[in-house]
Design a protein around this motif. Structure first.
Motif, PDB file in Angstrom:
ATOM      1  N   SER A  63       0.789  -1.156  -0.056  1.00 55.96           N
ATOM      2  CA  SER A  63       0.055   0.016   0.186  1.00 55.96           C
ATOM      3  C   SER A  63       0.677   1.369   0.192  1.00 55.96           C
ATOM      4  O   SER A  63       1.871   1.366   0.700  1.00 55.96           O
ATOM      5  N   LEU A  64       0.704   2.114  -0.830  1.00 54.52           N
ATOM      6  CA  LEU A  64       1.094   3.603  -0.911  1.00 54.52           C
ATOM      7  C   LEU A  64       0.229   4.522  -0.343  1.00 54.52           C
ATOM      8  O   LEU A  64      -0.719   4.530  -0.539  1.00 54.52           O
ATOM      9  N   ILE A  65       0.933   5.476   0.251  1.00 53.17           N
ATOM     10  CA  ILE A  65       0.197   6.501   0.856  1.00 53.17           C
ATOM     11  C   ILE A  65       0.765   8.029   0.608  1.00 53.17           C
ATOM     12  O   ILE A  65       1.946   7.911   0.424  1.00 53.17           O
ATOM     13  N   ALA A  66       0.085   8.865   0.268  1.00 54.03           N
ATOM     14  CA  ALA A  66       0.284  10.103  -0.416  1.00 54.03           C
ATOM     15  C   ALA A  66       0.418  11.224   1.080  1.00 54.03           C
ATOM     16  O   ALA A  66      -0.616  11.170   1.740  1.00 54.03           O
ATOM     17  N   ASP A  67       1.617  11.867   1.254  1.00 49.02           N
ATOM     18  CA  ASP A  67       1.419  12.819   2.269  1.00 49.02           C
ATOM     19  C   ASP A  67       1.292  14.149   1.660  1.00 49.02           C
ATOM     20  O   ASP A  67       2.011  14.840   1.045  1.00 49.02           O
ATOM     21  N   VAL A  68       0.017  14.681   1.950  1.00 47.11           N
ATOM     22  CA  VAL A  68      -0.303  16.218   1.309  1.00 47.11           C
ATOM     23  C   VAL A  68      -0.467  17.010   2.640  1.00 47.11           C
ATOM     24  O   VAL A  68      -1.370  17.065   3.645  1.00 47.11           O
ATOM     25  N   HIS A  69       0.046  18.355   2.400  1.00 49.14           N
ATOM     26  CA  HIS A  69      -0.056  19.212   3.164  1.00 49.14           C
ATOM     27  C   HIS A  69      -0.642  20.603   2.214  1.00 49.14           C
ATOM     28  O   HIS A  69      -0.314  20.631   1.183  1.00 49.14           O
ATOM     29  N   PHE A  70      -1.518  21.472   2.752  1.00 51.69           N
ATOM     30  CA  PHE A  70      -1.853  22.769   2.668  1.00 51.69           C
ATOM     31  C   PHE A  70      -2.760  22.772   1.130  1.00 51.69           C
ATOM     32  O   PHE A  70      -3.500  23.686   1.098  1.00 51.69           O
TER      33      PHE A  70
END
Length: 621
Positions: free
Chosen positions: A95-102
């Protein structure tokens, strides 16, 4: 009457995994009865498909269940498709996870390609705190929450359509101005920043949610997760928890600090997935995380433990256990370190002791001080019925099972124990769950109002220093975070671990649990795709240059996402500000902007000098 129901888990005396709901993250579920999942995060440029794929594969081969990838901009988000395609083509479907801010739009794009999105409630819709004072009226606060809901619900619909899981991940270092204005960066504020989003998820029946709360301050991290766990249960929520200590650092400091913070929650059965954040290559985090999880498994099926629960301390707020002083132990004095002499003489040891000087030395049946004075170690029977040491300074070595047996046979002995004024307890545990049994013993002492100082003794048989560091930090960390213990003593049978290793480990555990500072504390993030300089090498340079300033905390941050916020917990900070540029802080105050990277260490020294905090390093003999 004050409510003393502080319970944040079902049973303080029994190890059992906290019941949580199951969240499907790609093909690997988390929560429920599934194993504790292990993950890490890439530090490559997410636009570089080959480099990112290669690093993900290294992380997976090391044993990770999930891998998180930085998403800075539109190109990063769209390139997740290529990264995922290449991984599948090479036989990797983790499983891949995307790290998103802003930027919520980036999260919507990423949701099409990966298994889970991590968002930060402090900067996803809210503006990240600029540390400005602004007072929100109740009506204004409600209006802000309504705006968040109006924007958040459509995003949840996108996640439903793409069958993408969500992690709501709050950081102490990146709370919004709105939360800061009402709560500050307190456990109540950090947990509320998550609860606001969880209530919206529950309202629209979106349950594919994992949550996390992180801080570089282990005490803050543990108290806040405990509080969140209690608050979730009060509102009928059972979302899985992701655990981690941010900016833990590198080397032994990073391992010990992570084990103290993460371990203090795992021992209570809290936590469904963990990430150990080391300022090292990300694949190096995985073996450390595995060792933590494996040590927690040894707590299973332990002997029953009893405790007077009415004597529980407040687990959401620090207060050191009240004790009477005996010599330099107890009272308001810092916890002492008692070092195991390991069959060596005091005259051999003293020249090797360095800056971190133990106050006492453990030598079989006696404790020695720095001048060589010896104090006997007695067991309970010797103390109660021997009589030969009455009126002398002494240590009583015992454990909860022995103490409970004596109390059941002779309840009146507690009066004799409380009468002495020259006694310190050495407390150990032989239970498979030493943390809960030692905590139960402290609660027993509180119920008898016996304010004797306590040295916590832990004995191991380890040949690997890293294994010992992780196990001891987990066994002791939660107790120290809660203010239990007036000193620690760690012993080990094994030739590979030296006297210096053991005494340094004791000092490091006390520092990681924020009980005693004995060396410069470096708070450094693990790096990610946002970092625009060699963070690992930079951290080594900073540590080498400033390690003698043991009165300071110094932060080394790769970017501005958490950097400025975490500066609130350090004296000086070094934060990436763009390609080849660094900003320098004193606390949360920006002092020097866009310093060329190659000059930054020199400029940080000047900043420390200008503020009167510099001292010259001692010459090495």
């Amino acid at each position: 009457m004050e409510d003393r129901n502080f319970n944040y888990i079902k049973d303080l005396t029994k190890y059992q995994r906290q019941q949580t709901s199951v969240v499907q993250v790609g093909k690997i579920p988390v929560g429920g009865d599934y194993p504790i999942r292990i993950q890490s995060m890439t530090d490559t440029d997410s636009k570089d498909t080959d480099a990112t794929v290669e690093q993900i594969i290294r992380i997976i081969k090391a044993g990770a269940d999930y891998v998180r990838v930085t998403v800075k901009g539109m190109t990063d988000a769209e390139n997740l498709k290529n990264i995922k395609r290449e991984l599948v083509a090479r036989g990797y479907e983790n499983s891949l996870i995307a790290d998103v801010h802003f930027n919520p739009k980036l999260a919507e794009i990423a949701a099409k390609y990966i298994s889970k999105i991590r968002i930060n409630p402090g900067n996803f819709y809210d503006k990240r705190a600029r540390f400005e004072q602004h007072i929100y009226s109740d009506e204004e606060y409600k209006e802000e929450l309504q705006k968040i809901e109006e924007q958040f619900v459509p995003f949840l619909e996108v996640l439903k359509e793409t069958n993408t899981a969500l992690r709501i991940g709050a950081n102490q270092g990146s709370l919004s101005d709105r939360i800061m204005s009402r709560y500050g960066d307190t456990p109540a504020g950090i947990s509320e920043s998550v609860m606001e989003y969880l209530r919206i998820c529950k309202k629209v029946d979106f349950n594919n949610v994992v949550i996390s709360i992180k801080s570089s301050n282990t005490r803050m991290m543990v108290y806040t997760v405990r509080l969140l766990n209690k608050r979730m249960r009060l509102e009928d929520m059972e979302y899985p928890l992701h655990l981690g200590v941010t900016e833990a650092g590198e080397g032994e400091d990073g391992r010990i600090k992570s084990a103290v913070g993460i371990g203090a929650l795992l021992v209570d059965g809290i936590g469904d997935t963990i990430r150990v954040s080391l300022t090292e290559a990300p694949e190096r985090e995985i073996p450390v995380a595995k060792k933590m999880v494996n040590h927690i498994k040894t707590y299973q099926n332990h002997q029953p433990i009893t405790a007077p629960l009415f004597a529980q301390i407040n687990p959401f707020e620090y207060e050191k256990r009240s004790t009477r002083p005996v010599m330099n132990m107890g009272g308001k004095q810092l916890p002492v370190v008692i070092a195991d002499l390991r069959d060596r003489s005091l005259s051999e040891i003293l020249p090797l002791r360095g800056k971190q000087i133990p106050e006492y030395f453990f030598d079989r049946d006696q404790i020695l001080d720095l001048e060589g004075n010896a104090y006997p170690i007695l067991d309970l029977e010797e103390y109660l019925f021997g009589g030969s040491h009455w009126g002398q300074m002494k240590f009583i070595r015992t454990n909860k099972m022995e103490f409970d047996r004596f109390m059941s046979e002779n309840p009146e002995i507690i009066m004799k124990l409380k009468q002495t004024r020259k006694t310190v307890l050495i407390l150990e545990s032989f239970n498979k769950n030493p943390y809960a049994e030692l905590r139960a013993f402290f609660m027993t002492l509180e119920s008898h109002i016996w304010k004797v100082p306590v040295i916590i003794l832990r004995s191991y048989k380890e040949s690997s220093l890293e294994d010992l560091q992780i196990k001891a930090s987990i066994d002791l960390g939660g107790l120290l975070l809660d203010g239990y213990g007036d000193g620690i003593c760690i012993t080990n049978e094994g030739d590979n671990i030296t006297f210096t290793d053991l005494k340094d480990l004791s000092f490091s555990i006390l520092q990681a649990s924020r009980m005693r500072v004995s060396k410069t504390e470096f708070i450094s993030c693990p790096g990610c795709g946002r970092t625009l300089f060699d963070l690992h090498e930079t951290t080594r340079k900073v540590k080498a240059h400033f390690k003698h300033l043991n009165h300071l905390k110094i932060g080394v941050m790769g970017c501005v996402v958490n950097g400025p916020g975490e500066m609130g917990d350090v004296d000086y900070g070094f934060v990436g500000a763009g390609n080849g540029k660094v900003n320098l802080y004193k606390g949360q105050s920006l002092k020097k902007r866009h310093i060329p990277y190659e000059n930054a260490v020199y400029e940080l020294e000047n900043l420390i000098r200008d503020n009167g905090d510099w001292s010259e390093p001692e010459e090495q003999n």
